[in-house]
Design a protein around this motif. Structure first.
Motif: not given
Length: 305
Positions: A304-305, A196, A198, A205, A251, A233, A248, A231, A293
């Motif tokens: 997200y990843e 979560r 990027i 983060k 999302s 991002i 930051w 997340a 989103d």
């Protein structure tokens, strides 16, 4: 749909047969998958099972204390503080697949260390069917499937729920009388907040992601999402007080699904979204903005990843 009672009897016997007279460790994260697998394995093996919760530093707010409270009936529970080791291994890593493989390998090394201490030859995992499908189909590597290192120091890996979907796992959890906080809990990825975020995982983060996820889960509980998350991002400009900041971007995502293989973004009312953005931007001085989103799966994945 699975016959939960029949499944429990079958899998308790299967675990006992697979492990025999040996000891086993189980990867316990607190989610419904690993918790259900732990309950099955504990019924099969009793004190020969050592549940291992690894505090990776990538977990939800309050997760470690919650694990201790929920599973205090398992006398052999081990809580491993591996936060520094995971963050050291993730330093400089930005590729999503590499992140998953780094985390998967470090998880295994932590379990191997405990296994040597308790003389365990088997590892039990809560892998479910969508995990295998996504890993085998190269959609993404799960830390307990495609993210495993090539060399694993266990005589065998036991996955009692490898053919179940998430809704079926919940049925089994209810039949095992697991607490509602476990059986009805929304999914949380094995690699935790790392997927979560990027890019590189950093302490800052993680702080933002952890608090933002806590806010989202609280605010969207009434919508009963399959999964709701926040997340980190990237970065964008914003204004905090009289100062222009490059902070930051968080999302927010909330989806409905049956099994996680496909999902639809939920329609959230404007007042709720504004309350979420206010709480998240107010939680950290370097959060500049919050976005929602609206993408379904496919084409997007849930995480997200």
């Amino acid at each position: 749909m699975v016959d939960a009672e029949e499944f429990i009897d079958e899998k308790v016997a299967e675990i006992g047969e697979a492990v025999g007279d040996e000891n086993a460790v189980i990867a316990l994260s607190g989610g419904v998958d690993s918790s259900t697998a732990a309950a099955l394995a504990y019924e099969a093996l009793g004190d020969r099972l050592t549940p291992v919760y690894v505090d990776t530093g990538l977990m939800r707010k309050g997760e470690t204390d919650g694990i201790r409270e929920t599973f205090d009936y398992m006398d052999s529970l081990r809580v491993v503080d591996a936060r520094d080791r995971f963050l050291d291994e993730l330093a400089g890593v930005t590729d999503p697949e590499e992140k998953r493989h780094v985390i998967g390998e470090q998880f295994i090394r932590e379990f191997e260390t405990v296994a040597r201490e308790v003389d365990a030859d088997y590892l039990v995992q809560g892998t479910i069917y969508p995990d295998r499908i996504e890993s085998e189909g190269t959609i993404k590597s799960h830390h307990n499937v495609g993210g495993l290192p090539e060399v694993v120091d266990f005589e065998g890996i036991v996955e009692p729920m490898r053919d179940l979907y998430k809704d079926e796992v919940r049925e089994v959890a209810r039949a095992l009388d697991l607490e509602e906080v476990v059986s009805e809990r929304m999914p949380f990825p094995g690699p935790g907040l790392a997927v979560r975020i990027i890019g590189e995982v950093t302490e800052e983060k993680l702080t933002v992601a952890r608090e933002a996820n806590h806010v989202v889960e609280e605010e969207l509980e009434e919508y009963e999402p399959w999964q709701a998350l926040a997340a980190v991002i990237g970065k964008a400009t914003g204004v905090k007080g009289d100062n222009r900041v490059h902070g930051w971007v968080v999302s927010v995502r909330s989806v409905e699904s049956r099994d996680g293989m496909t999902a639809r973004a939920q329609e959230i009312d404007w007042e709720t979204l504004q309350r979420i953005q206010s709480r998240i931007t107010g939680s950290h001085e370097n959060v500049a903005r919050v976005v929602y989103d609206v993408t379904h799966k496919p084409p997007a994945t849930i995480e997200y990843e």
